[in-house]
Every structure is written in structure tokens, then in C-alpha cells.
Design a protein around this motif. Structure first.
Motif, PDB file in Angstrom:
ATOM      1  N   ALA B  36       0.697  -1.279  -0.193  1.00  0.00           N
ATOM      2  CA  ALA B  36       0.006  -0.157  -0.077  1.00  0.00           C
ATOM      3  C   ALA B  36       0.786   1.437   0.084  1.00  0.00           C
ATOM      4  O   ALA B  36       0.417   2.246  -0.395  1.00  0.00           O
ATOM      5  CB  ALA B  36      -0.887  -0.030   1.226  1.00  0.00           C
ATOM      6  N   LEU B  37       2.067   1.104   0.575  1.00  0.00           N
ATOM      7  CA  LEU B  37       3.121   2.569   0.501  1.00  0.00           C
ATOM      8  C   LEU B  37       3.676   2.491  -0.769  1.00  0.00           C
ATOM      9  O   LEU B  37       4.640   3.358  -0.905  1.00  0.00           O
ATOM     10  CB  LEU B  37       3.811   2.274   1.590  1.00  0.00           C
ATOM     11  N   GLY B  38       3.395   1.671  -1.540  1.00  0.00           N
ATOM     12  CA  GLY B  38       4.350   1.538  -2.890  1.00  0.00           C
ATOM     13  C   GLY B  38       5.556   0.745  -2.912  1.00  0.00           C
ATOM     14  O   GLY B  38       6.472   1.300  -3.773  1.00  0.00           O
ATOM     15  N   LYS B  39       5.930   0.015  -1.878  1.00  0.00           N
ATOM     16  CA  LYS B  39       7.145  -0.704  -1.752  1.00  0.00           C
ATOM     17  C   LYS B  39       6.785  -2.123  -2.349  1.00  0.00           C
ATOM     18  O   LYS B  39       5.951  -2.891  -2.188  1.00  0.00           O
ATOM     19  CB  LYS B  39       7.552  -0.655  -0.333  1.00  0.00           C
ATOM     20  N   ASP B  40       8.012  -2.835  -2.771  1.00  0.00           N
ATOM     21  CA  ASP B  40       8.079  -4.195  -2.813  1.00  0.00           C
ATOM     22  C   ASP B  40       7.871  -5.050  -1.925  1.00  0.00           C
ATOM     23  O   ASP B  40       8.811  -4.850  -1.032  1.00  0.00           O
ATOM     24  CB  ASP B  40       9.333  -4.321  -3.702  1.00  0.00           C
ATOM     25  N   PRO B  41       6.728  -5.713  -1.801  1.00  0.00           N
ATOM     26  CA  PRO B  41       6.405  -6.446  -0.172  1.00  0.00           C
ATOM     27  C   PRO B  41       7.411  -7.506  -0.001  1.00  0.00           C
ATOM     28  O   PRO B  41       7.815  -7.685   0.864  1.00  0.00           O
ATOM     29  CB  PRO B  41       5.015  -6.689  -0.435  1.00  0.00           C
ATOM     30  N   VAL B  42       7.702  -8.375  -1.182  1.00  0.00           N
ATOM     31  CA  VAL B  42       8.643  -9.305  -0.966  1.00  0.00           C
ATOM     32  C   VAL B  42      10.069  -8.938  -0.703  1.00  0.00           C
ATOM     33  O   VAL B  42      10.475  -9.551   0.356  1.00  0.00           O
ATOM     34  CB  VAL B  42       8.686 -10.384  -2.194  1.00  0.00           C
ATOM     35  N   LEU B  43      10.348  -7.946  -1.241  1.00  0.00           N
ATOM     36  CA  LEU B  43      11.718  -7.564  -1.066  1.00  0.00           C
ATOM     37  C   LEU B  43      11.759  -7.084   0.195  1.00  0.00           C
ATOM     38  O   LEU B  43      12.873  -7.245   1.246  1.00  0.00           O
ATOM     39  CB  LEU B  43      12.105  -6.446  -1.948  1.00  0.00           C
ATOM     40  N   ALA B  44      10.688  -6.334   0.945  1.00  0.00           N
ATOM     41  CA  ALA B  44      10.637  -5.837   2.092  1.00  0.00           C
ATOM     42  C   ALA B  44      10.707  -6.775   3.179  1.00  0.00           C
ATOM     43  O   ALA B  44      11.468  -6.694   3.972  1.00  0.00           O
ATOM     44  CB  ALA B  44       9.534  -4.864   2.354  1.00  0.00           C
ATOM     45  N   ILE B  45      10.071  -7.599   3.041  1.00  0.00           N
ATOM     46  CA  ILE B  45       9.971  -8.977   4.064  1.00  0.00           C
ATOM     47  C   ILE B  45      11.228  -9.791   3.995  1.00  0.00           C
ATOM     48  O   ILE B  45      11.850 -10.056   5.127  1.00  0.00           O
ATOM     49  CB  ILE B  45       8.991  -9.918   3.752  1.00  0.00           C
ATOM     50  N   LEU B 324      14.697   0.344  -1.230  1.00  0.00           N
ATOM     51  CA  LEU B 324      12.980   0.242  -0.539  1.00  0.00           C
ATOM     52  C   LEU B 324      12.890   1.495   0.183  1.00  0.00           C
ATOM     53  O   LEU B 324      11.839   2.111   0.101  1.00  0.00           O
ATOM     54  CB  LEU B 324      13.439  -0.849   0.765  1.00  0.00           C
ATOM     55  N   GLN B 325      13.897   1.968   1.033  1.00  0.00           N
ATOM     56  CA  GLN B 325      13.554   3.229   1.687  1.00  0.00           C
ATOM     57  C   GLN B 325      12.193   3.338   2.465  1.00  0.00           C
ATOM     58  O   GLN B 325      11.452   4.125   2.457  1.00  0.00           O
ATOM     59  CB  GLN B 325      13.664   4.397   0.799  1.00  0.00           C
ATOM     60  N   LEU B 326      11.901   2.350   3.162  1.00  0.00           N
ATOM     61  CA  LEU B 326      10.840   2.083   4.054  1.00  0.00           C
ATOM     62  C   LEU B 326      10.838   3.249   5.150  1.00  0.00           C
ATOM     63  O   LEU B 326      11.907   3.503   5.743  1.00  0.00           O
ATOM     64  CB  LEU B 326      10.842   0.874   4.769  1.00  0.00           C
ATOM     65  N   PRO B 327       9.710   3.785   5.404  1.00  0.00           N
ATOM     66  CA  PRO B 327       9.790   4.984   6.408  1.00  0.00           C
ATOM     67  C   PRO B 327       9.748   4.033   7.907  1.00  0.00           C
ATOM     68  O   PRO B 327       9.332   3.156   7.909  1.00  0.00           O
ATOM     69  CB  PRO B 327       8.206   5.614   6.478  1.00  0.00           C
ATOM     70  N   ALA B 328      10.579   5.045   8.974  1.00  0.00           N
ATOM     71  CA  ALA B 328      10.582   4.347  10.050  1.00  0.00           C
ATOM     72  C   ALA B 328       9.244   3.755  10.756  1.00  0.00           C
ATOM     73  O   ALA B 328       9.141   3.097  11.332  1.00  0.00           O
ATOM     74  CB  ALA B 328      11.304   5.226  11.121  1.00  0.00           C
ATOM     75  N   ALA B 329       8.338   4.915  10.407  1.00  0.00           N
ATOM     76  CA  ALA B 329       6.962   4.612  10.879  1.00  0.00           C
ATOM     77  C   ALA B 329       6.408   3.208  10.576  1.00  0.00           C
ATOM     78  O   ALA B 329       5.536   2.379  11.268  1.00  0.00           O
ATOM     79  CB  ALA B 329       6.144   5.838  10.608  1.00  0.00           C
ATOM     80  N   ALA B 330       6.431   2.826   9.136  1.00  0.00           N
ATOM     81  CA  ALA B 330       5.925   1.660   8.799  1.00  0.00           C
ATOM     82  C   ALA B 330       6.706   0.293   9.618  1.00  0.00           C
ATOM     83  O   ALA B 330       6.050  -0.440   9.707  1.00  0.00           O
ATOM     84  CB  ALA B 330       6.398   1.427   7.336  1.00  0.00           C
ATOM     85  N   ILE B 331       7.888   0.706   9.846  1.00  0.00           N
ATOM     86  CA  ILE B 331       8.571  -0.575  10.663  1.00  0.00           C
ATOM     87  C   ILE B 331       8.013  -0.648  11.896  1.00  0.00           C
ATOM     88  O   ILE B 331       7.821  -1.785  12.361  1.00  0.00           O
ATOM     89  CB  ILE B 331       9.988  -0.231  10.770  1.00  0.00           C
TER      90      ILE B 331
END
Lengths: 310, 361, 363
Positions: B36-45, B324-331
Motif C-alpha cells: 500500500a505504501l508502494g514498496k515491493d512487499p517481497v523484497l521488504a519482508i 526500499l527506503q521504508l519509512p521508520a513509521a512503517a517498521i
């Protein structure tokens, strides 16, 4: 040092504003605890209310609607806690802490587009006649509506707990859930409603921070107000009016401390800021040693998991 | 209509299966969030769970996992004893701070003397500091019946203010150009808790492992452990069989306080290095969650702490990788989800789900 | 000893076994730049200023040449050390660590990665691959003091201090000296909130100062809360801090101190690309553009504005130093003789108020 610089009228007036967020959060938690549930997630619900109310006000231009949405958001988040503790029978302490973590993350994610914006101001209620009374006028009658709504909620909570059937059921559930269940009360339902009320109040308290007291959105802006609200309930030994006294004491220490600093009084700030917590402990000790457990008002079932067998 | 039926015995299968189930559920829900945040879910996990353990730089991350987990394990082990007996110390954060202050205070007082005795003295001071801070709720509880949850929580705030006062005042580094914070103990050979920094090995890691073993032996082999479990499960029976509830309160709160104090000392004398106003990062509260995730079992706690650390470290990697650059809040949200699922699925261990038709409940 | 080496070997072997299959290429010739932030990038103040400057640097040098990574909300202590190591392992060529509390971790990690350059903001420890940089914010404070001294009608200026460290004390002294110069009756009221960013407390502090008669608020904290309170109060002015805070212009925000790290970041990253990077100790002010002075609005009378701008030009040109004697310390002892200029060493560790300021620095 110039103590005359401290204007008691203004000090008392700003004390009422500083106390309102914790007053709202505290009265909500009081109802939750009265029903026998300990929700340590007040901070998480408050901050979620802060951003939800802020965002809604920016989008609609109406602070009133903002407060409403904040209450809804706080209640919605608290339902997660209700689901965990009432239906999945998870431990309340751990669930509450997890709720705080979740709320902090959720709020900062929601708030990313709202940094640096100014909300429309919440109008002040200038009550004619009353606000002109010397001293009392500016202290008591020149605030925004939420200050009075907060006090009204305390009064309503007190009356409901003391005189109404709803209050009776709530207390019964909090004191002994097995007996209440045997009497045919729906323990889970009552507790979910209480948790929802607590969430809504925490949401309101958060929105008061982001819409009136500060007014702006910053990540993590509740800065521990939710934890103070928890301390308040204890300080108040689960009595609504004392929550108000406590909120003024806790809020007052901050305002007083800043006032003394500005007046040039050399005060050990950290040690002064400790004092409300130490006073709370002393109050707790006096209450629990004094007139027996009953006087304390702590709901006997607090924190215990209820599962109806049968 | 789903009904819950309490199992006579907690299910062995579900005890082991629920954590896995929770992790899988979190991966699914978290994946949705990341998508939903526009990040690659597989890569993130993959980055969060796989990278620290088996990725290119696992040799660095694995020891870091221990560094991060050690204080959590140490504190959670202590807390779990009390939680089993129905004694609720939620002020470990405060005991952690006071332990660090006492231990660091001893070390700083000896600076710059070098002696093998300094570190042991610091350990004693750290443990005693945490123990003493926990004795306040313990004594108030046994003497006046005051609720220990609330007293221990209030004392956290008091400890935090004390920490600010110390880092700006008494313990401020005299050679620090007026900046707050004490001397760096990690650079003071006689006072540091590091054994080998590159391996991520400090005395806190060692103490955490010892605590796991000791708690395991206590709970399975020792009379006191039996009493603790009995007091939690059947308080009346415990009283009849001669368990002194007051002594149990003092023991459980004291032990958890001392362990939290030790954790604080090892942290301040090693990984953190100095007493600063931002020294405490919430280990005392996170450890409560860890204790429950570990189902109050020593080995479970060890695993839970490692899992929590994994999400911190993996989450950090997911933030700082440019693809990825996931925001800290998402973590943070992701961690919250993991906790929710772990707590919720525990239901299956103790209860049986029954589908019933037309039930009245 | 034997055991430890054995263990080390085992870990290394484990890593080796795991790595080949998933080894990632280090991505061509792009220069990789890492930023470690102490707060959220949306804090509206300190961290946002660094992040904004970082993105400016990226724009300036081009995404084809530079790859930027960052991590926000990094706790000081072991977490920051891990984050820096992680960036270095992932191939960063230069890492900026933007909080004072990252000082020891930066030095520790830098020792392990001699080929990676480190830049630590506001600290004082350097190494062959560690530079430090900071801004002379007190230059901006001199201009604020000049405006504040003439704008105040009550002769009371409120000052919201964050944490009593030399940087903040320098700012108070600089503002006071220049306010006093233009208005001998001016008085400073100082409150400390012991935090860099706590909007609720900042708002309370601003409110208290206004209640005690202040009609100018200076802040060394990062949120716009004091400005929001000043606006509510009506006839009170304030200044933007760290970022321009222009949303409160033309009043209450009449000017601001802007942290502009972009030129520095661009220059340092460029130096890495060119292979000319070396350890430096940078303390730049208005002249090189590290400290920006936000537009002085029309709420300030024209002559005051002209005077402020003249001072800005003089500081930028290096013809005027905000700490020029004769100056005495608070206790009345001599500090700087007529025409003497404060040396950087004294400024860096400043732990005293100048003569005329009331109250004590909290210890």
C-alpha cells in the motif's frame, strides 16, 4: 528573581488548558479500569487521536468535526485492544504496550502529509457577563469549549458511575466479573464499551493537543501525556473528581515550573518534575494502608482475564 | 458461532505452532501494508527477516542480534518469574536506569584508576541499584498492600528525571566541553563490559545466557520455582501449602529489579558507553512484551528477544536501502502487528475453538 | 584467546557460506552517501533541515552520480553504531551523522572502516577519516538580538532554551549582547525545557513567557509551537528556528535562522568523488552560507531592518564578530578587552553568561 512577574490569573488560566489533554485521557482510562481492564495503550490512542483530529480539521476546516473524528479514531484503535484482550484473551499489560507501539507508528505514517500545516483555530467561548467577573472571569470563563466539555465529561462520568444503572453494572463487572456474569450481565460487552469510551476520550485529549494547545502536528507530539493520564487515575484512586484535581496538579507543576524559571527562581527542574509521581505513590500508600482496601477504589478484577465457562 | 473451550492442558503443538503462525500472518499483513505504501512487499519482508540472518553481511548482523537481545532477555527473564506468580513489575525501565546510574557512578568514581576490581564492583552496584529500586514497590506491597503495578510504573518516571539530572549535573564529563553526558566507559578498560566488541560479546550477553539457564533450572528443578508457579496458578492452594506470599513478592520483585539493573549496567558500560539523557530506549517496556511473547518460558524468552531484535535490525536495513527506503513509521507499525498477532494467536494454545450452531452465548 | 579466534573464524565462515549466493553488486561508479538522523525527517526543524539539504545536494550532483540513503529516528548509542556500520557495509562512501550524541559511535565505526569518510555534525572529535562540521548560529542570533531589542515594547524578551549546552548558551549571549546594544533597558527571561523538540512544552513555555510580559520570543527548540502561540497572543513576534517557518510570516515570524547544510554537503560529496576529501573542522557562518537569515518581513520597521541587514553583511564579510569586546562575564569579571574578539576555543566550550543576563545556567 521577580516573583511579581507571575500573574496568578494567567497562571491558573493556562493551567486549565495544560490540564485538559491529561484530564480527558485520564477520565477515559478511569472508566476502563472501573470495568476491570487495564489498558496501558493510552499514549498510542492519544497520538492517533491527535493526528486523526488534526487531519480531519485540515480537510474539512471544522475543529468540531476534527474532535469528533479524533474520538472515533481513538475508539477504533481501542477496539483492537478489546479484540485482543476480550476475545483472544491476551494479557492486558502486553496488549496495551503493543497498542502504544502500534499507535505511534500508525500516527506518524498518517501524519506525513500534515507536517507544517496550521489548523483553523478553535474559537474561544467568551461567556458574556461571567467572563467579566474580575479574577474568576479570565481564569474560568474565557476558554475554548473543550475545556468545559472536559469538565462536563468528568461530571457526567461521576454521575453515571454513582447513580445510574449503567454505572452499577460497570462497577459490578469491575469488582467481580464472575459474579456479574452469574447475574446475567454481559461482561465482555460492558468491557468493550468501556474500552471504547476510554479510546474516544484519549482521542479527544490527543486532538486537544494538536488543535488547541500547540496547535500543529509533530510526530510523537504527545510526548508521554498518555502515561501521565495513567498515573492520574491512580492518583485519583479511581474517583472522577479527583482525576480533575490530579490533572490540575500534574499540569500545574509543569506550568508553575516554567513560570518560576521565567521569573528567575533557581529551581532544580528535574527534581520538581518528579514530585507529582512521588506524590502519587504517597497517595497510593496512604489509601491502601488507611481504611482498608475498599477505600482505595481499585477495581478488584483489574487486569484479570475473564472467560465465561458455561 | 465460534465458542471457546478451555483446554485442560495447554496444547503442546500450538505452543510451538502459534509463533510461526503469527510470523506468517504478520508477513501477510505487513506485505499488504508495504504494498500500500508502494514498496515491493517481497523484497521488504526478505530484507527484514532474511538479510540479517543469511544476507551478505550476516557476519556483522548476527552478533548485533545478540547485543540488541541481551538486555531484553536479561530483563524479561526476571519479569517472567514475577508474572508467573501474579506479581506485576512493570517498572523494569526504571530499575534499568537506576542500575546503570549506580554502576556507572562506581566506575566514574574510580576513573582513571585501573584495577581488575572495578568492573566487579560496578556489577554489584548495578545489580543492587536495580534491586533497591524494585524493593520500593515490594516493601510497599508487603507492608501496606499497595499495588505494585502502579508504584513500579510511577518510579519509571522518577528514574527518568533522575537520569536527566545526572547527565546534566553530577555525572557530566568534565572534559566534555560542557556537553551533557558522562565519560565514555567503553573507553575505560577497567570499567567496560565489552569482552570482544567485534564479536558483539559483552558481559551482558554472557549474563543473559546464564540467566536463561538459571531460570530454567529454577522453574523445573527447584522448590522455589514450583512455589512461584503454584502461587500464580492457584494462590489459595499455595497459601495452604505454606508459601509465604510476602517472601515471594520480595523475591520476584527483587530478582527482576536486580536483573534489570544489571542489564542497565552492562549496557551503559559497553554498547552505549556513557550516561546521557537519552540513554534509555525503552528496553524495560519492550521486555514485558518479550516475556509474554516467550510465553514466560526461559527458552521462549530467548527466542522472542531474538525475534524482536531481528525486526529492529532488519527494519533498519529496510529503511536505509535505496531501493526500499521504508519509512521508520512503517517498521514500527509492522512490529506492532507482529505483537498483536503473537498475542492473539496464543489463544489457540490454551483454548479450543468450536464451531457451534444456534448457540446462545 | 584461542577460543575467541575460533569463534571469529566460525562466524566468518558462516558469512562466507551465506554470501556468494546473495552477494549484491556495489552498483557501478555511483558515489553512495549515507545520512543518519536522530529524529523524523518531518520534525519541522533540525532533522528536516538536514534532510532537505541532503536532497538539495542530490539534486545538485545528480542522481546519476550519487546514490543517497538515510535512516531516521536513530537512537543515540548502540543503535546508531549499528546503523552506521550497516551503511558502510552496504558500500557507502561517505556517511553524515547529524546529532551530537552520535560522536563516539561515529569515531568507533570510522576506526573499523578506514576507507569510508565520516562527517559528524556539532561534535569535536576528529580522525583521519572523520571530519566535523557545525554552524555559527550565534551569528544569526546577533541579528535576532538587534531586531528583538528594538521591537520589544515591554523590554522583556523571552528565550526558550532546549538543553544547556555551549551552542545554546552562545546563542543566548549573542542575542542578549546585541539586544542590549540597541536597547539598554532590555531584559531576558530564559526558560529551559530540557528537550530539543516537545511541541506541548514549547507551547507552554512560550505562553508563560508571554504571560510574564515578553513580547518577543526567541527559541532554540525545533517546533513551530512557540510561533503558533505568539500568533494567538496577537502582538508578539518570534523567529523561525532551523527552518524558515515562513508559514507564520509576516508576523509573528519576522525573520529566521535557517540551517543550510546543502552547500557543505555538496562540496564534501564532490570532494569524495574527486578524491580530494580530507579531514576538516568546519565551523561556518553566514559568510559561506551555512547559516541563512530568512527574509525580514515588513512587520519590522524599515530602519531596524536596514540595521539588521547591515550587520548581516558585516558578519558575512568578516568585518564584524558578534563577540567583540569590551565584554564582561555575568559575575562582573573581564572577558574581552576593547576590540578583542573571542577565540573559537572559548566559544566552543562556552559555559557562562555575559554580564547583564539574570539567572543561572542549570547544572
Amino acid at each position: 528573581m521577580d516573583l511579581s512577574a507571575i500573574n496568578p490569573v494567567l497562571l491558573l488560566a493556562s493551567l486549565m488548558v495544560a490540564a485538559t489533554p491529561i484530564l480527558l485521557g485520564g477520565i477515559g482510562e478511569l472508566v476502563v479500569e472501573k470495568s476491570g481492564v487495564l489498558n496501558l495503550g493510552v499514549e498510542g490512542m492519544m497520538i492517533t487521536g491527535a493526528i486523526a483530529g488534526f487531519a480531519a480539521t485540515i480537510e474539512t476546516g471544522s475543529p468540531a468535526l476534527g474532535f469528533l473524528i479524533a474520538a472515533v479514531a481513538g475508539a477504533a484503535l481501542s477496539m483492537l485492544f478489546a479484540l485482543l484482550t476480550q476475545y483472544a484473551l491476551a494479557n492486558q499489560v502486553a496488549s496495551g504496550l503493543a497498542l502504544t507501539l502500534f499507535g505511534l507508528g500508525l500516527s506518524s505514517l498518517m501524519g506525513q502529509g500534515y507536517v507544517g500545516l496550521k489548523p483553523p483555530s478553535t474559537p474561544k467561548l467568551d461567556i458574556p457577563l461571567l467572563s467579566d467577573i474580575p479574577f474568576l472571569g479570565p481564569v474560568l470563563f474565557q476558554h475554548d469549549p473543550m475545556v468545559y466539555i472536559g469538565i462536563a465529561i468528568v461530571a457526567a462520568t461521576w454521575a453515571t458511575l454513582k447513580y445510574s444503572r449503567v454505572g452499577l453494572v460497570l462497577r459490578a463487572v469491575g469488582e467481580n466479573h464472575d459474579a456479574a456474569h452469574a447475574l446475567g450481565y454481559k461482561v465482555r460487552l460492558v468491557r468493550c464499551a468501556a474500552i471504547g469510551f476510554g479510546g474516544a476520550m484519549a482521542g479527544l485529549g490527543g486532538a486537544y493537543l494538536s488543535l488547541v494547545r500547540v496547535p500543529q502536528w509533530t510526530e510523537g507530539m504527545t510526548a508521554g501525556a498518555g502515561w501521565i493520564a495513567l498515573a492520574l487515575v491512580v492518583f485519583a484512586s479511581w474517583k472522577p473528581w479527583r482525576v480533575m484535581v490530579g490533572a490540575y496538579l500534574f499540569g500545574g507543576i509543569t506550568v508553575l515550573q516554567l513560570n518560576l524559571q521565567a521569573a528567575g527562581v533557581k529551581i532544580p527542574v528535574e527534581y520538581l518534575s518528579m514530585s507529582p509521581y512521588i506524590i502519587t505513590i504517597i497517595v497510593l500508600v496512604i489509601m491502601s494502608s488507611g481504611r482498608g482496601k475498599a477505600a482505595l477504589g481499585a477495581p478488584a478484577s483489574m487486569g484479570r482475564i475473564f472467560h465465561a465457562t458455561g | 458461532m465460534i465458542r471457546l473451550e478451555k483446554r485442560a492442558q495447554p496444547s503442546k503443538v500450538w505452543t510451538y505452532a502459534t509463533p510461526l503462525l503469527a510470523v506468517v500472518l504478520t508477513m501477510l499483513a505487513g506485505g499488504l501494508l508495504f504494498a500500500a505504501l508502494g514498496k515491493d512487499p517481497v523484497l521488504a519482508i526478505r530484507t527484514i527477516f532474511y538479510e540479517p540472518l543469511f544476507g551478505q553481511h550476516a557476519s556483522f548482523y548476527l552478533p548485533q542480534l545478540l547485543v540488541k537481545a541481551a538486555p531484553l532477555v536479561l530483563i524479561a527473564i526476571g519479569l517472567s518469574l514475577g508474572f508467573r506468580a501474579g506479581i506485576w513489575n512493570i517498572g523494569a525501565e526504571g530499575q534499568y536506569i537506576i542500575g546503570a546510574l549506580c554502576g556507572a557512578g562506581v566506575g566514574l568514581a574510580f576513573y582513571p584508576t585501573e584495577s581488575v576490581l572495578i568492573f566487579p564492583l560496578m556489577v554489584i552496584a548495578g545489580g543492587l541499584g536495580g534491586w533497591a529500586w524494585a524493593m520500593i514497590p515490594a516493601i510497599l506491597k508487603t507492608r501496606f498492600g499497595t499495588n505494585e503495578i502502579l508504584v513500579s510504573l510511577m518510579l519509571v518516571y522518577v528514574a527518568e528525571k533522575l537520569l536527566i539530572g545526572m547527565s546534566l549535573g553530577l555525572m557530566k564529563n568534565p572534559e566534555g566541553f560542557g556537553f551533557p553526558g558522562s565519560r565514555n566507559l567503553a573507553h575505560y578498560p577497567s570499567a567496560t563490559s565489552w569482552i570482544d566488541q567485534s564479536l558483539g560479546l559483552h558481559w551482558g550477553v554472557a549474563a543473559a545466557l546464564i540467566a536463561v539457564i538459571a531460570a530454567y533450572i529454577l522453574l523445573t528443578r527447584h522448590m522455589l520455582g514450583f512455589n512461584i508457579r503454584l502461587a500464580g496458578q492457584a494462590p489459595r492452594a499455595a497459601r495452604f501449602s505454606g508459601v509465604n506470599p510476602n517472601r515471594l513478592v520480595v523475591f520476584c520483585l527483587g530478582t527482576s529489579g536486580a536483573l534489570a539493573g544489571l542489564a542497565g549496567l552492562f549496557e551503559v558500560a559497553g554498547p552505549t558507553g556513557s550516561v546521557t539523557d537519552s540513554f534509555n530506549v525503552g528496553y524495560g517496556f519492550t521486555a514485558i512484551i518479550v516475556a509474554f511473547l516467550g510465553r514466560l518460558h526461559p527458552v521462549g524468552i530467548l527466542l522472542a528477544a531474538l525475534l524482536m531484535s531481528l525486526t529492529y535490525i532488519g527494519g533498519g536495513i529496510a529503511q536505509s536501502q535505496s531501493e526500499l527506503q521504508l519509512p521508520a513509521a512503517a517498521i514500527q507499525l509492522f512490529q506492532g502487528m507482529l505483537l498483536f498477532f503473537l498475542l492473539a494467536t496464543d489463544l489457540l494454545t490454551n483454548y479450543r475453538l468450536r464451531l457451534t450452531r444456534g448457540a446462545t452465548a | 584467546m584461542q577460543k575467541r579466534t575460533l569463534l571469529k573464524g566460525a562466524v566468518a565462515a558462516l558469512a562466507l557460506a551465506a554470501s556468494p549466493a546473495f552477494a549484491e553488486s556495489h552498483g557501478g561508479e555511483k558515489t553512495k552517501v549515507g545520512f543518519v538522523y536522530v529524529g523524523p525527517i518531518t520534525d519541522g526543524g533540525w532533522t528536516q533541515g538536514h534532510h532537505h539539504s541532503a536532497t538539495e545536494m542530490l539534486k545538485e550532483l545528480g542522481e546519476d552520480n550519487v546514490e543517497m540513503v538515510y535512516q531516521e529516528n536513530v537512537a543515540e548509542g548502540p543503535d546508531s553504531e549499528r546503523v552506521m556500520t550497516q551503511m558502510a557495509l552496504d558500500g557507502a562512501d561517505i556517511i553524515f551523522t547529524t546529532s551530537f550524541g552520535f560522536m563516539d559511535p561515529t569515531i568507533n565505526v570510522a576506526a573499523k572502516f578506514p576507507d569510508v569518510k565520516f562527517e559528524h555534525a556539532t561534535g569535536y572529535k576528529t580522525a583521519p577519516n572523520v571530519s566535523v562540521y557545525s554552524a555559527r548560529f550565534y551569528e544569526g542570533r546577533a541579528i535576532q538580538g538587534t531586531i528583538a531589542g528594538q521591537m520589544t515594547k515591554s523590554n522583556v524578551v523571552g528565550y526558550i532554551g532546549s538543553v544547556p549546552i555551549p551552542e545554546v548558551i552562545r546563542g543566548i549571549n549573542s542575542a542578549y549582547i546585541h539586544a542590549k546594544k540597541v536597547n539598554p533597558d532590555v531584559q531576558f527571561k530564559i526558560v529551559w525545557i530540557y528537550d530539543w523538540l516537545d511541541p506541548a512544552k514549547e507551547a507552554d513555555a512560550a505562553k508563560v513567557l508571554i504571560e510574564q510580559g515578553a513580547d518577543v520570543i526567541l527559541q532554540h527548540t525545533d517546533s513551530t509551537a512557540p510561533l503558533a502561540i505568539a500568533k494567538e497572543a496577537g502582538n508578539v513576534i518570534g523567529f523561525g528556528q532551523a527552518s524558515d517557518m515562513y508559514e507564520y510570516a509576516p508576523s509573528p515570524r519576522v525573520s529566521s535562522i535557517i540551517d543550510n547544510w546543502a552547500p557543505y554537503y555538496t562540496a564534501r560529496v564532490k570532494a569524495v568523488m574527486d578524491g580530494t576529501w580530507e579531514t576538516t573542522n568546519t565551523w561556518d557562518g553566514i559568510g559561506p552560507g551555512m547559516v541563512g537569515i530568512g527574509e525580514i518581513t515588513d512587520a519590522v520597521p524599515a530602519d531596524v531592518k536596514a540595521q539588521a541587514e547591515e550587520m548581516k553583511a558585516a558578519i558575512a564579510a568578516g568585518t564584524y564578530h558578534p563577540f567583540t569586546g569590551p565584554l564582561k562575564k555575568q559575575d562582573g569579571s573581564d572577558w574581552l578587552a576593547e576590540g578583542e574578539v573571542a577565540d573559537d576555543g572559548t566559544l566552543a566550550g562556552m559555559n557562562f553568561y555575559v554580564e547583564g543576563i539574570e539567572g543561572d545556567i542549570p547544572q
